[in-house]
Design a protein around this motif. Structure first.
Motif, short mmCIF file in Angstrom:
data_model
loop_
_atom_site.label_atom_id
_atom_site.label_comp_id
_atom_site.label_asym_id
_atom_site.label_seq_id
_atom_site.Cartn_x
_atom_site.Cartn_y
_atom_site.Cartn_z
N GLY A 198 -12.05 5.91 1.33
CA GLY A 198 -13.29 5.56 0.65
C GLY A 198 -13.81 4.17 0.90
O GLY A 198 -14.87 3.80 0.38
N THR A 199 -13.11 3.36 1.68
CA THR A 199 -13.59 2.00 1.97
C THR A 199 -14.86 2.07 2.82
O THR A 199 -14.91 2.81 3.80
CB THR A 199 -12.52 1.20 2.72
N PHE A 252 -17.89 5.13 12.12
CA PHE A 252 -17.78 5.52 10.72
C PHE A 252 -19.12 5.43 10.00
O PHE A 252 -19.59 4.35 9.64
CB PHE A 252 -16.74 4.62 10.01
N ASP A 253 -19.74 6.59 9.80
CA ASP A 253 -21.01 6.64 9.09
C ASP A 253 -20.83 6.13 7.66
O ASP A 253 -19.80 6.37 7.02
CB ASP A 253 -21.54 8.08 9.04
N GLY A 254 -21.85 5.46 7.17
CA GLY A 254 -21.83 5.00 5.78
C GLY A 254 -21.11 3.68 5.56
O GLY A 254 -21.00 3.23 4.42
N ASN A 314 -26.62 -1.39 10.23
CA ASN A 314 -25.55 -1.62 9.26
C ASN A 314 -24.66 -2.81 9.63
O ASN A 314 -23.52 -2.90 9.19
CB ASN A 314 -24.67 -0.36 9.12
N VAL A 315 -25.20 -3.73 10.43
CA VAL A 315 -24.45 -4.93 10.82
C VAL A 315 -25.15 -6.16 10.24
O VAL A 315 -26.36 -6.32 10.37
CB VAL A 315 -24.36 -5.07 12.34
#
Length: 276
Positions: free
Chosen positions: A75-76, A95-97, A126-127
């Motif tokens: 879940g991380t 790793f999506d999300g 997402n960065v």
């Protein structure tokens, strides 16, 4: 560090990762962007003349990213790359999300973004880049300013950095990581060369001379008991440590042998579970 230039050791580590993709040795770790981020320059001679170092760098990334996969499965969703240098995980992140925070000195981070643009490597949404001058800035404050949620689990990749830091600097960063719920880190460290097999002594001497020459000298080696004590004092209660024996058996399919070696990679996690 020279103002306006990247860390020389960060460049060397990327060159070793790139060479691992091309060398005639077991493929332990795949990084299709390592060569691209370096540009078209020929890889330095050292990348080919030090196969032991090249393999260890491949192992530490494989071990770290395998450990990260397990954390994501639990879940991380926050990943922090400390001393990111020319690491490419953020641009091939499967790793999506997840959200990746790349932390480094402002000069190294700026130079890296230029190289990414020149190489045509896309920076995902997402960065987030986090500029930290570790001599002046608070890591926790800079992360918070960048949107990092210290109340949520996080995984920290801290590779190729600890051997250059003082004990005080290491403890300070470990304290930040351990303050995060389910905080987890993978780092590498060097023991005294006396622990290495005889054939590794020359490699260590070459490494020490090279990094000192570029102004980024290694700190004295730390033994395993010292590193584990630092981790436990910070609050980590789950520790997995692999050295030469485990690397030979797990990644190379060889007999472990007797010598422990001088280079180790360790995963530590704060689980809140008391262990003897």
């Amino acid at each position: 560090m020279r103002k306006g230039e990247p860390s020389r050791t960060a460049f060397g580590a990327a060159a070793l990762r790139a060479a691992h993709q091309e060398a005639a040795e077991p493929r332990i770790f795949t990084d299709p962007l390592a060569r691209r981020i370096l540009g078209e320059a020929e890889l330095p001679h050292q990348t080919w003349s030090q196969p032991r170092l090249r393999l260890f760098i491949a192992v530490r990334h494989r071990f770290a990213e395998d450990s990260l996969a397990a954390a994501v499965a639990r879940g991380t969703r926050q990943v922090v790359v400390l001393g990111a240098g020319l690491d490419t995980f953020a641009y091939r992140n499967p790793f999506d999300g997840t959200h990746v925070f790349e932390v480094d000195h402002p000069d190294t981070g700026a130079w890296k973004r230029e190289r990414l643009a020149e190489a045509g490597i896309e920076v995902p949404d997402n960065v987030t880049y986090v500029a930290v001058d570790f001599e002046r800035d608070s890591l926790a404050e800079r992360l918070a300013d960048a949107g990092f949620d210290a109340a949520q689990p996080a995984f920290f990749l801290w590779l190729g950095v600890v051997p250059y830091l003082t004990d005080e600097a290491v403890r300070g960063t470990l304290a930040v990581i351990a303050s995060v719920p389910d905080g987890e880190v993978v780092l590498d460290y060097l023991k005294s060369v006396e622990h290495a097999p005889a054939e590794a002594h020359a490699d260590r001497a070459t490494l020490e001379a090279h990094v000192a020459e570029v102004g980024e000298p290694l700190q004295p080696g730390r033994d395993t008991a010292t590193v584990h004590a630092m981790l436990r004092a910070a609050g980590f209660d789950e520790i997995e440590d692999i050295g030469r024996r485990e690397i030979r058996e797990r990644y190379l399919g060889l007999r472990p042998g007797e010598a422990d070696g001088d280079a180790h990679v360790v995963r530590a996690r704060v689980t809140g579970v008391s262990r003897p």
